[in-house]
Scaffold this motif. Structure first.
Motif, PDB file in Angstrom:
ATOM      1  N   GLN A 100      98.440  -4.318   5.042  1.00 36.88           N
ATOM      2  CA  GLN A 100      97.153  -3.650   5.481  1.00 36.88           C
ATOM      3  C   GLN A 100      96.075  -4.706   6.012  1.00 36.88           C
ATOM      4  O   GLN A 100      95.601  -4.572   7.207  1.00 36.88           O
ATOM      5  N   ALA A 101      96.021  -5.936   5.237  1.00 36.54           N
ATOM      6  CA  ALA A 101      95.372  -7.105   5.667  1.00 36.54           C
ATOM      7  C   ALA A 101      95.748  -7.570   7.124  1.00 36.54           C
ATOM      8  O   ALA A 101      95.044  -8.177   8.037  1.00 36.54           O
ATOM      9  N   ALA A 102      97.203  -7.909   7.045  1.00 33.06           N
ATOM     10  CA  ALA A 102      97.530  -8.458   8.262  1.00 33.06           C
ATOM     11  C   ALA A 102      97.581  -7.379   9.342  1.00 33.06           C
ATOM     12  O   ALA A 102      97.315  -7.929  10.572  1.00 33.06           O
ATOM     13  N   TYR A 103      97.415  -6.085   9.307  1.00 36.11           N
ATOM     14  CA  TYR A 103      97.371  -5.244  10.337  1.00 36.11           C
ATOM     15  C   TYR A 103      95.854  -5.341  10.805  1.00 36.11           C
ATOM     16  O   TYR A 103      95.567  -5.135  12.090  1.00 36.11           O
ATOM     17  N   ILE A 104      94.932  -5.374   9.802  1.00 37.63           N
ATOM     18  CA  ILE A 104      93.632  -5.589  10.414  1.00 37.63           C
ATOM     19  C   ILE A 104      93.194  -6.957  11.371  1.00 37.63           C
ATOM     20  O   ILE A 104      92.478  -6.891  12.045  1.00 37.63           O
ATOM     21  N   GLN A 105      94.018  -8.008  10.718  1.00 45.14           N
ATOM     22  CA  GLN A 105      93.735  -9.235  11.308  1.00 45.14           C
ATOM     23  C   GLN A 105      94.378  -9.016  12.709  1.00 45.14           C
ATOM     24  O   GLN A 105      93.767  -9.468  13.849  1.00 45.14           O
ATOM     25  N   ASN A 106      95.409  -8.214  12.873  1.00 41.43           N
ATOM     26  CA  ASN A 106      96.144  -8.316  14.367  1.00 41.43           C
ATOM     27  C   ASN A 106      95.234  -7.360  15.068  1.00 41.43           C
ATOM     28  O   ASN A 106      94.915  -7.527  16.367  1.00 41.43           O
ATOM     29  N   ALA A 157      90.878   1.089   9.415  1.00 36.42           N
ATOM     30  CA  ALA A 157      91.601   0.435   8.431  1.00 36.42           C
ATOM     31  C   ALA A 157      90.941  -0.536   7.468  1.00 36.42           C
ATOM     32  O   ALA A 157      90.963  -0.395   6.424  1.00 36.42           O
ATOM     33  N   VAL A 158      89.713  -0.843   8.202  1.00 29.59           N
ATOM     34  CA  VAL A 158      88.851  -1.501   7.181  1.00 29.59           C
ATOM     35  C   VAL A 158      88.230  -0.635   6.146  1.00 29.59           C
ATOM     36  O   VAL A 158      88.170  -1.101   4.929  1.00 29.59           O
ATOM     37  N   ALA A 159      87.891   0.404   6.458  1.00 27.94           N
ATOM     38  CA  ALA A 159      87.535   1.621   5.396  1.00 27.94           C
ATOM     39  C   ALA A 159      88.506   1.884   4.386  1.00 27.94           C
ATOM     40  O   ALA A 159      88.334   1.719   3.253  1.00 27.94           O
ATOM     41  N   ASP A 160      89.663   2.025   4.818  1.00 22.65           N
ATOM     42  CA  ASP A 160      90.762   2.211   3.691  1.00 22.65           C
ATOM     43  C   ASP A 160      90.969   0.909   2.896  1.00 22.65           C
ATOM     44  O   ASP A 160      91.251   1.042   1.566  1.00 22.65           O
ATOM     45  N   TRP A 161      90.854  -0.181   3.392  1.00 19.35           N
ATOM     46  CA  TRP A 161      91.171  -1.626   2.746  1.00 19.35           C
ATOM     47  C   TRP A 161      90.071  -1.682   1.628  1.00 19.35           C
ATOM     48  O   TRP A 161      90.339  -1.995   0.595  1.00 19.35           O
ATOM     49  N   VAL A 166      96.079   3.100   0.415  1.00 21.75           N
ATOM     50  CA  VAL A 166      97.105   2.671   1.110  1.00 21.75           C
ATOM     51  C   VAL A 166      97.957   3.556   1.499  1.00 21.75           C
ATOM     52  O   VAL A 166      97.870   4.809   0.963  1.00 21.75           O
ATOM     53  N   ARG A 167      99.150   3.433   2.516  1.00 24.39           N
ATOM     54  CA  ARG A 167      99.878   4.504   2.861  1.00 24.39           C
ATOM     55  C   ARG A 167     101.242   3.666   2.608  1.00 24.39           C
ATOM     56  O   ARG A 167     101.646   3.153   3.448  1.00 24.39           O
TER      57      ARG A 167
END
Length: 542
Positions: A100-106, A157-161, A166-167
């Motif tokens: 999830q963190a990698a997805y946010i960074q992307n 995504a940031v709100a979920d993190w 997580v999904r």
């Protein structure tokens, strides 16, 4: 050179700390398969429920909630099975926030690029490091809509993190999406259902040192007999004492069989997993165990016998051998592979290419292999390369993560070390400094072959640039001096050669004055035919 970033230091990659070997369960009876399917379905349902409970806990998870989940599972299976399920659930949940963190960074990188390009005038040309403006108003409008979509995704995504949501999909998100594209996947609904159920089964057990043969739940004896401790609801299916079921298949690990036998004979921990390959209809058993971390050798020791520099490409490894001084030896070598087809075919191609590379390194007598520490995570985005779809596919095809993991593991078994180097400008500088000098009428040097030299020299601690030619004769240092061959460690040697004089050839001195006065002629005019020469006294130039 002043605009380049500082190069990262080379390092010896650490060796593997775990081992996994697999063998096929052959000659299973229909009763054996029925028991395995029942055990897998029962424990898979328990694992799915436990994962749901863990995702519900989110950031409020602690030792108490973990113990509570394990107690509930113990009543429906056994204490060891419950421990294996909760541990697998925890590992899967820990991996989800990392992804999830990698997805946010992307997403953040894409938003930054879109904002930059949208802020530029239409048709603005870019540079090698930054993209330019969009070419038309319609493209600018489409990208502005994509920017809004990415910003919405980033916010969600940031709100979920932050909330710990997580999904996670047991069985895999890719296989789940295949259910909606059965025609393109050339599958029927029944075939897809068999794959889906097989991926969601759970037949695994962690090892435990001191127990008989290193595992109490899935036990494999030194002669290859496999038995399973059945959960409480399935205890009536047992065919031997203490609620165990013995399979008719026998295991004989062809790879690392002796090492596995040594562990089970001394009752050391070995973990096992049984799974079904639904495509082939075959059952497999995989054994895992930990090993002491292989202590890496010092970097200077790895460089002592030279280096083989390897340039990773989409369809081959380009390698070159260098001595410890950084001089190329022999010619370039290429090891090709084909990354099309199934995942098993791609994995076999990489292993075959690495095997040939390691065998050549052993024959050459080197102690280490130099590779680039590549990471193309941020290089494959649509926003960065836009219409260059083939280039993005080319980068995606280079097996960076799988290559590093396999090369380190395979090289450690042959006593070779792997030195990772900074990948900055290796192809560019080697094409500039090495491709032309090494090109002969019978050998053509590509930039990939030359890049192997750059990687090897950087792994050895030498500059990529060749040492310069000596100055001509009759200059102050004569022809014996070399200007760029310095000891490793001094990054300043990559710079331009300093001037040897304080003024350009034929130009005036910086002070505007002559350094010597004008001397009188030594020849006396109108002399007789005897040609007498008169030497005047030297003039004093104060």
């Amino acid at each position: 050179m002043g605009g380049l970033r500082e190069l990262a230091a080379s390092f010896v990659a650490p060796g593997p700390c775990g081992v996994a070997v697999r063998d096929r369960l052959k000659h299973l009876t229909p009763q054996d398969e029925g028991v395995l399917r029942a055990v897998g379905a029962h424990q898979g349902a328990l694992a799915s429920g436990d994962l749901k409970a863990r995702c519900t806990d989110g950031l409020e998870h602690g030792a108490d909630t973990w113990a509570s989940r394990k107690r509930e599972l113990t009543a429906r299976s056994s204490s060891r099975i419950a421990g294996a399920i909760t541990k697998a659930t925890h590992d899967q949940w820990v991996l989800a926030p990392r992804c999830q963190a990698a997805y946010i960074q992307n997403l953040a990188a894409g938003i930054k690029t879109l904002r930059h390009r949208l802020s530029l005038p239409l048709g603005e040309t870019g540079t090698r490091r930054t993209a330019g403006g969009y070419r038309s108003k319609s493209e600018w409008f489409r990208k502005s809509r994509r920017l809004a979509a990415l910003e919405d995704r980033h916010t969600a995504a940031v709100a979920d993190w932050r909330a710990g949501r997580v999904r996670v999909v047991r069985g895999g998100k890719r296989l789940l999406n295949t259910r909606h594209h059965l025609t393109q996947a050339q599958l029927t609904e029944d075939e897809w259902r068999q794959r889906w159920e097989a991926e969601r089964w759970f037949i695994a057990a962690d090892g435990e040192s001191g127990k008989r043969f290193g595992n109490e739940t899935i036990r494999v004896t030194p002669d290859g007999e496999v038995s399973i401790k059945l959960p409480v609801p399935l205890a009536h299916l047992a065919n031997t004492r203490h609620g165990r079921y013995v399979l008719t298949a026998r295991i004989a690990f062809a790879h690392r069989g002796a090492e596995w036998a040594d562990r089970v004979t001394t009752n050391r921990a070995v973990a096992y997993r049984i799974h079904l390959d639904a495509d082939r209809g075959r059952w497999y058993l995989t054994a895992f165990w930990q090993r002491p971390v292989i202590r890496t050798i010092p970097l200077e020791t790895a460089r002592a016998r030279g280096m083989i520099g390897v340039d990773t490409n989409a369809d081959h490894f380009a390698a070159y051998r260098l001595d410890r001084h950084g001089n190329p030896i022999g010619g370039p070598r290429r090891f090709f592979y084909d990354l099309s087809g199934t995942a098993g075919h791609r994995d076999a191609q990489i292993r075959h290419a690495l095997t040939r590379l390691i065998n050549w390194a052993k024959c050459a007598g080197v102690a280490a292999i130099g590779i680039e520490d590549l990471d193309f995570t941020a290089e494959k985005t649509r926003e960065k390369h836009g219409r260059r779809k083939r280039f993005r596919q080319l980068i995606s095809g280079i097996p960076t993560a799988k290559l590093k993991a396999r090369l380190v593991s395979m090289a450690a078994e042959h006593g070779l070390s792997v030195v990772a180097v900074d990948p900055a400008c290796t192809s560019l500088w080697c094409a500039q400094h090495w491709a032309k000098p090494l090109t002969t009428p019978h050998r053509k040097m590509s930039r990939h072959d030359a890049a192997g030299i750059a990687i090897g020299r950087r792994a050895l601690g030498h500059p990529v640039r060749r040492r310069t030619a000596p100055p001509p004769h009759d200059q102050s240092d004569r022809a014996g001096h070399r200007t760029a061959q310095a000891e490793p460690g001094n990054r300043g040697r990559e710079g331009a050669r300093p001037p040897t004089t304080d003024r350009p050839p034929g130009g005036p001195s910086p002070s505007g004055k002559r350094k010597r006065g004008t001397s009188a002629s030594n020849t006396v005019r109108h002399t007789p035919s005897t040609h007498q020469w008169v030497q005047d006294s030297l003039m004093c130039t104060g």
